[in-house]
Design a protein around this motif. Structure first.
Motif, PDB file in Angstrom:
ATOM      1  N   ASN A 140      -0.767  15.557   4.365  1.00  0.00           N
ATOM      2  CA  ASN A 140       0.239  14.564   4.741  1.00  0.00           C
ATOM      3  C   ASN A 140      -0.354  13.153   4.688  1.00  0.00           C
ATOM      4  OD1 ASN A 140      -1.166  14.171   7.222  1.00  0.00           O
ATOM      5  ND2 ASN A 140      -0.031  15.857   8.152  1.00  0.00           N
ATOM      6  N   ASP A 141       0.508  12.162   4.869  1.00  0.00           N
ATOM      7  CA  ASP A 141       0.086  10.764   4.807  1.00  0.00           C
ATOM      8  C   ASP A 141      -0.909  10.410   5.902  1.00  0.00           C
ATOM      9  OD1 ASP A 141       1.759  10.494   2.659  1.00  0.00           O
ATOM     10  OD2 ASP A 141       3.207   9.190   3.660  1.00  0.00           O
ATOM     11  N   HIS A 142      -0.769  11.037   7.068  1.00  0.00           N
ATOM     12  CA  HIS A 142      -1.673  10.752   8.184  1.00  0.00           C
ATOM     13  C   HIS A 142      -3.115  11.144   7.830  1.00  0.00           C
ATOM     14  CE1 HIS A 142      -3.060  10.173  12.271  1.00  0.00           C
ATOM     15  NE2 HIS A 142      -3.542  11.407  12.258  1.00  0.00           N
TER      16      HIS A 142
ATOM     17  N   LEU B  19       0.856  -1.170   0.000  1.00  0.00           N
ATOM     18  CA  LEU B  19       0.000   0.000   0.000  1.00  0.00           C
ATOM     19  C   LEU B  19       0.901   1.231   0.000  1.00  0.00           C
ATOM     20  CD1 LEU B  19      -3.074   0.498   0.209  1.00  0.00           C
ATOM     21  CD2 LEU B  19      -2.778   0.716   2.658  1.00  0.00           C
ATOM     22  N   GLU B  20       0.688   2.132  -0.975  1.00  0.00           N
ATOM     23  CA  GLU B  20       1.529   3.332  -1.087  1.00  0.00           C
ATOM     24  C   GLU B  20       0.666   4.582  -1.026  1.00  0.00           C
ATOM     25  OE1 GLU B  20       4.838   2.947  -4.141  1.00  0.00           O
ATOM     26  OE2 GLU B  20       3.349   1.488  -4.844  1.00  0.00           O
ATOM     27  N   TYR B  21       1.173   5.601  -0.318  1.00  0.00           N
ATOM     28  CA  TYR B  21       0.488   6.881  -0.200  1.00  0.00           C
ATOM     29  C   TYR B  21       1.286   7.937  -0.954  1.00  0.00           C
ATOM     30  CZ  TYR B  21      -2.038   4.728   3.665  1.00  0.00           C
ATOM     31  OH  TYR B  21      -2.818   3.900   4.429  1.00  0.00           O
ATOM     32  N   PHE B  22       0.568   8.820  -1.657  1.00  0.00           N
ATOM     33  CA  PHE B  22       1.216   9.922  -2.366  1.00  0.00           C
ATOM     34  C   PHE B  22       0.390  11.178  -2.147  1.00  0.00           C
ATOM     35  CE2 PHE B  22       1.494  12.673  -6.107  1.00  0.00           C
ATOM     36  CZ  PHE B  22       2.838  12.965  -6.086  1.00  0.00           C
ATOM     37  N   VAL B  23       1.025  12.244  -1.661  1.00  0.00           N
ATOM     38  CA  VAL B  23       0.351  13.523  -1.458  1.00  0.00           C
ATOM     39  C   VAL B  23       1.060  14.570  -2.298  1.00  0.00           C
ATOM     40  CG1 VAL B  23      -0.298  15.303   0.200  1.00  0.00           C
ATOM     41  CG2 VAL B  23      -0.361  12.899   0.886  1.00  0.00           C
ATOM     42  N   ASP B  24       0.312  15.228  -3.181  1.00  0.00           N
ATOM     43  CA  ASP B  24       0.847  16.304  -4.011  1.00  0.00           C
ATOM     44  C   ASP B  24       0.767  17.604  -3.205  1.00  0.00           C
ATOM     45  OD1 ASP B  24       1.190  18.446  -5.841  1.00  0.00           O
ATOM     46  OD2 ASP B  24       0.560  17.157  -7.494  1.00  0.00           O
ATOM     47  N   ASP B  25       1.914  18.161  -2.880  1.00  0.00           N
ATOM     48  CA  ASP B  25       1.974  19.372  -2.052  1.00  0.00           C
ATOM     49  C   ASP B  25       1.343  20.582  -2.729  1.00  0.00           C
ATOM     50  OD1 ASP B  25       3.317  17.985  -0.054  1.00  0.00           O
ATOM     51  OD2 ASP B  25       5.280  18.471  -0.888  1.00  0.00           O
TER      52      ASP B  25
ATOM     53  N   LEU C 115      -4.316  11.472   4.824  1.00  0.00           N
ATOM     54  CA  LEU C 115      -4.740  10.602   3.732  1.00  0.00           C
ATOM     55  C   LEU C 115      -5.159   9.237   4.267  1.00  0.00           C
ATOM     56  CD1 LEU C 115      -5.125  10.111   0.725  1.00  0.00           C
ATOM     57  CD2 LEU C 115      -2.674   9.619   0.560  1.00  0.00           C
ATOM     58  N   ASP C 116      -4.404   8.688   5.207  1.00  0.00           N
ATOM     59  CA  ASP C 116      -4.760   7.407   5.816  1.00  0.00           C
ATOM     60  C   ASP C 116      -6.099   7.513   6.541  1.00  0.00           C
ATOM     61  OD1 ASP C 116      -4.030   4.620   6.575  1.00  0.00           O
ATOM     62  OD2 ASP C 116      -4.097   5.486   8.593  1.00  0.00           O
ATOM     63  N   HIS C 117      -6.326   8.613   7.243  1.00  0.00           N
ATOM     64  CA  HIS C 117      -7.604   8.821   7.939  1.00  0.00           C
ATOM     65  C   HIS C 117      -8.761   8.873   6.941  1.00  0.00           C
ATOM     66  CE1 HIS C 117     -10.403  10.197  10.975  1.00  0.00           C
ATOM     67  NE2 HIS C 117     -10.736  11.192  10.180  1.00  0.00           N
ATOM     68  N   ALA C 118      -8.587   9.602   5.847  1.00  0.00           N
ATOM     69  CA  ALA C 118      -9.631   9.687   4.820  1.00  0.00           C
ATOM     70  C   ALA C 118      -9.898   8.315   4.194  1.00  0.00           C
ATOM     71  CB  ALA C 118      -9.224  10.693   3.742  1.00  0.00           C
ATOM     72  N   LEU C 119      -8.838   7.542   3.963  1.00  0.00           N
ATOM     73  CA  LEU C 119      -8.979   6.191   3.415  1.00  0.00           C
ATOM     74  C   LEU C 119      -9.812   5.321   4.350  1.00  0.00           C
ATOM     75  CD1 LEU C 119      -8.049   4.003   1.278  1.00  0.00           C
ATOM     76  CD2 LEU C 119      -6.223   3.482   2.921  1.00  0.00           C
ATOM     77  N   ARG C 120      -9.539   5.394   5.639  1.00  0.00           N
ATOM     78  CA  ARG C 120     -10.238   4.548   6.612  1.00  0.00           C
ATOM     79  C   ARG C 120     -11.691   4.969   6.831  1.00  0.00           C
ATOM     80  NH1 ARG C 120      -6.668   1.074   9.272  1.00  0.00           N
ATOM     81  NH2 ARG C 120      -4.529   1.427   8.610  1.00  0.00           N
ATOM     82  N   LEU C 121     -12.060   6.175   6.411  1.00  0.00           N
ATOM     83  CA  LEU C 121     -13.469   6.574   6.433  1.00  0.00           C
ATOM     84  C   LEU C 121     -14.244   5.906   5.299  1.00  0.00           C
ATOM     85  CD1 LEU C 121     -13.184  10.396   7.201  1.00  0.00           C
ATOM     86  CD2 LEU C 121     -13.906   8.561   8.774  1.00  0.00           C
ATOM     87  N   GLU C 122     -13.555   5.538   4.230  1.00  0.00           N
ATOM     88  CA  GLU C 122     -14.183   4.944   3.051  1.00  0.00           C
ATOM     89  C   GLU C 122     -13.986   3.432   2.951  1.00  0.00           C
ATOM     90  OE1 GLU C 122     -15.948   6.634   0.665  1.00  0.00           O
ATOM     91  OE2 GLU C 122     -15.731   8.482   1.827  1.00  0.00           O
ATOM     92  N   PHE C 123     -12.914   2.921   3.555  1.00  0.00           N
ATOM     93  CA  PHE C 123     -12.548   1.506   3.411  1.00  0.00           C
ATOM     94  C   PHE C 123     -12.297   0.857   4.772  1.00  0.00           C
ATOM     95  CE2 PHE C 123     -11.411   3.119  -0.734  1.00  0.00           C
ATOM     96  CZ  PHE C 123     -11.632   2.063  -1.596  1.00  0.00           C
ATOM     97  N   LYS C 124     -12.659  -0.422   4.867  1.00  0.00           N
ATOM     98  CA  LYS C 124     -12.183  -1.266   5.964  1.00  0.00           C
ATOM     99  C   LYS C 124     -10.811  -1.763   5.532  1.00  0.00           C
ATOM    100  CE  LYS C 124     -16.652  -3.274   7.032  1.00  0.00           C
ATOM    101  NZ  LYS C 124     -17.399  -4.551   7.081  1.00  0.00           N
TER     102      LYS C 124
END
Length: 73
Positions: A46-48, A18-24, A50-59
């Motif tokens: 930041n990645d944190h 699993l890879e995270y990418f944030v465009d500044d 993005l991870d929080h947003a992902l976990r709102l949409e996905f288990k």
């Protein structure tokens, strides 16, 4: 093994990395599983976030590696 299940649709994705990418510049975050884009979020810095947003949409389920099956091969 990582399993992601979309809470809204029930769609399931599986992979190892699993890879995270944030465009500044645009504040758009992207999550890739095995190199395939599976999620995008706006207004992340930041990645944190993005991870929080992902976990709102996905288990997100991370499976332990099965080391015993490798021993019997």
């Amino acid at each position: 093994m990582i399993t992601l299940e979309n809470i809204s649709t029930g769609e399931v994705f599986e992979g190892q990395e699993l890879e995270y990418f944030v465009d500044d510049e645009t504040s758009i975050g992207e999550v890739y599983l095995e190199g395939d884009l599976i999620f995008q979020a706006l207004d992340v810095i930041n990645d944190h976030q993005l991870d929080h947003a992902l976990r709102l949409e996905f288990k997100v389920i991370k499976h332990a590696e099965d080391i015993f099956s490798k021993l019997t091969e």
